[in-house]
Enzyme design. Structure first.
Site, PDB file in Angstrom:
ATOM      1  N   THR A  87       0.855  -1.195   0.000  1.00 15.14           N
ATOM      2  CA  THR A  87       0.000   0.000   0.000  1.00 15.14           C
ATOM      3  C   THR A  87       0.891   1.245   0.000  1.00 15.14           C
ATOM      4  O   THR A  87       2.096   1.166   0.210  1.00 15.14           O
ATOM      5  CB  THR A  87      -0.938   0.034   1.223  1.00 15.14           C
ATOM      6  N   GLU A 201       6.094  13.901  -8.800  1.00 15.57           N
ATOM      7  CA  GLU A 201       4.654  13.879  -8.528  1.00 15.57           C
ATOM      8  C   GLU A 201       4.070  15.280  -8.749  1.00 15.57           C
ATOM      9  O   GLU A 201       4.804  16.273  -8.747  1.00 15.57           O
ATOM     10  CB  GLU A 201       4.408  13.498  -7.063  1.00 15.57           C
ATOM     11  N   ASP A 212      11.343  12.057   1.420  1.00 19.32           N
ATOM     12  CA  ASP A 212      11.438  10.676   0.945  1.00 19.32           C
ATOM     13  C   ASP A 212      12.827  10.107   1.243  1.00 19.32           C
ATOM     14  O   ASP A 212      12.954   9.006   1.788  1.00 19.32           O
ATOM     15  CB  ASP A 212      11.148  10.628  -0.562  1.00 19.32           C
ATOM     16  N   LYS A 216      13.922   6.925   3.895  1.00 14.34           N
ATOM     17  CA  LYS A 216      14.769   5.770   3.577  1.00 14.34           C
ATOM     18  C   LYS A 216      15.995   5.740   4.484  1.00 14.34           C
ATOM     19  O   LYS A 216      16.447   4.672   4.912  1.00 14.34           O
ATOM     20  CB  LYS A 216      15.189   5.819   2.110  1.00 14.34           C
ATOM     21  N   GLY A 307      10.298   2.245  -9.961  1.00 15.37           N
ATOM     22  CA  GLY A 307       9.793   1.602 -11.168  1.00 15.37           C
ATOM     23  C   GLY A 307       9.076   0.321 -10.803  1.00 15.37           C
ATOM     24  O   GLY A 307       9.345  -0.276  -9.760  1.00 15.37           O
TER      25      GLY A 307
END
Lengths: 331, 168
Positions: A87, A201, A212, A216, A307
């Protein structure tokens, strides 16, 4: 027979389903028999005995899965062995992924996820639950897409002390900065083009403000450096204020600028001056990580950070890692 | 801290060791030794230039120890600035008083702005500067960079730090 539930049926979930079909013969040889017994998106699901190709077709045609059990009902009640949780990332509270993963782990089910949110919010807690219930939570796909990071460091660099990790963990920022470097165009213009190319985006803030990459970095810090880090522990500076002239000035001294995520003495994501011949100077949307170790010295990995098939690659590698019942014949 | 020391030694065996022993005892690290035989003094002593690294706080003790050993210390000077780093500043650098920014680094006593290259594309637009700071040691350089970052934060200027080390 490994019974798989795929929760989240967007780009990543569909990508995984496609590879599970495409490589059925090979994967069966390696991990044994498997079957997808549930797919769910935010609107509906298909469960039981169904054809995965059919589910993909329904999703493509109708843009949603039909009414059925909810994702949460599946995770809580359905009979399965492995949850593949794909999700959308939510770094605020990790939901809905966090609850899906927790419920599955509490039932002793293995989980593979590409969803950063739950790990960023509750890494330690999730690992505790998986340990307590004697099951596994694997998350190679959360960091650097297809680029091997988690298993690479844990396996291939086993025995090394990891001193620091730094790298490029956001392809969108790297794309924008590397184009600014080459074409000397303003940030806004390149961002607009990146949005047209779907590299950025519509709301680019998650990428260009460094969130982002910081998410990570939190996962990397927890998983590879054993730091109990949360997002608030990362000093974050984005790339909006970088000007084309900045590249001119930097290049006169043999430098360029990249958004670097670094975990060592402190956790930070910020634009950095970096020598042009440094291996982290990459073009386009590539991701890279430089791992500093006590035995191996510096090791660098480079790969595609996002990707459909690239992310599926990371999830499938976790799948094999979890269930391979024989030495994989690599030749 | 780097220290350059010129001592005058008698031209006979055992003189150099008297100089090196106190350096070693104080944890100094000798980088280079040059005998300047061509500059022999009227008293037939040979000037010897020694470059070494030593903690700043131990320099005076070293000089005293050398004198106690009967060594003539002709001169010593600290090579002040040994480490350098370049950072990129983006924003209203000039309008936020560039000379104040520089002065605040220079007035630390351990760091200096040694080079500044400014690019101002438009009158009221943000400008870019590559600022090079030198300091007396690695720790001091870190301190100076922290100071610069704080000054820039206060003035709303973005600081692009260098990646710490070259890839080996």
């Amino acid at each position: 027979m490994i019974k798989i539930a795929i929760i989240g049926f967007g780009t990543v979930g569909q990508g995984v389903a496609e590879v599970l079909i495409e490589k059925k013969e090979y994967l069966t040889k390696v991990v044994g028999d498997y079957k997808v017994v549930a797919v769910a998106d935010s609107k509906g699901s298909i469960t039981g005995d169904f054809d995965l190709n059919h589910a993909l077709k329904v999703k493509r045609d109708k843009k949603r899965l039909p009414d059925g059990l909810t994702a949460l009902e599946i995770v809580k009640n359905l009979d399965f062995d492995l949850l593949i949780e794909t999700t959308t990332t939510n770094i605020e509270d990790g939901e809905p992924g966090l609850t899906h993963i927790k419920e599955a782990l509490k039932r002793g089910k293995d989980v593979i996820t590409s969803n950063k949110g739950p790990l960023v919010v509750s890494y330690k807690e999730l690992m505790k639950i998986s340990k307590k219930n004697n099951c596994n939570l694997l998350f190679e796909a959360t960091v650097g897409g297809a680029m091997p990071v988690i298993k690479f460091v844990r396996r291939c660099l086993a025995g090394n002390k990891i001193l620091s990790i730094k790298g490029i963990l956001n392809g969108t920022c790297n794309y924008i900065l590397s184009r600014m470097e080459k074409e000397k165009m303003p940030f806004k213009q390149i961002l607009a083009e990146a949005q047209e190319l779907k590299i950025a985006e519509a709301d680019p803030s998650y990428d260009v403000d460094g969130i982002d990459a910081a998410s990570k970095l939190v996962i990397v810090a927890n998983a590879l450096l054993g730091i109990d880090a949360k997002l608030k522990d990362v000093k974050i500076t984005g790339i909006r204020e970088i000007t084309p002239e900045a590249f001119d000035v930097a290049m006169e001294k043999g430098y360029t600028i990249r958004l670097i995520a670094e975990a060592g003495n402190e956790l930070k994501v910020s634009p950095r001056l970096i020598p042009l011949n440094h291996p982290l100077v990459l073009q386009g949307t590539l991701n890279a990580l430089q791992i500093k170790t006590d035995l191996a010295g510096d090791v660098v990995v480079v790969g595609k950070g996002a990707g459909k098939r690239e992310t599926a690659s990371a999830i499938i590698s976790d799948f094999i890692d979890l269930y391979a019942n024989q030495t994989i014949n690599f030749i | 801290m780097m220290l350059t020391l010129i001592v005058e030694l008698k031209d006979k065996p055992g003189q150099l060791i008297k100089t090196l022993e106190p350096i070693s005892k104080l944890g100094g690290n000798v980088i280079g030794i040059v005998h300047k035989r061509e500059k022999i003094t009227p008293l037939k002593k040979i000037p010897v230039e020694i470059s070494l690294e030593i903690e700043e706080s131990k320099i005076q003790r070293l000089i005293d120890a050398l004198k106690e050993n009967g060594i003539t210390v002709r001169e010593y000077n600290q090579v002040r600035l040994v480490t350098t780093s370049s950072l990129l500043l983006i924003g209203h650098i000039v309008h936020t008083d560039i000379s104040d920014t520089i002065n605040r680094i220079d007035s630390t006593g351990f760091a200096e702005v040694v080079d500044l290259h400014i690019n101002m594309p438009q009158l009221n637009g943000p400008s870019t500067a590559l600022i090079t700071i030198s300091a007396t040691g690695k720790e001091k350089l870190k301190e100076a960079i922290e100071l610069l970052i704080n000054i820039c934060k206060e003035k709303g200027i973005l600081v692009v730090e260098p990646i710490n080390e070259e890839f080996l």
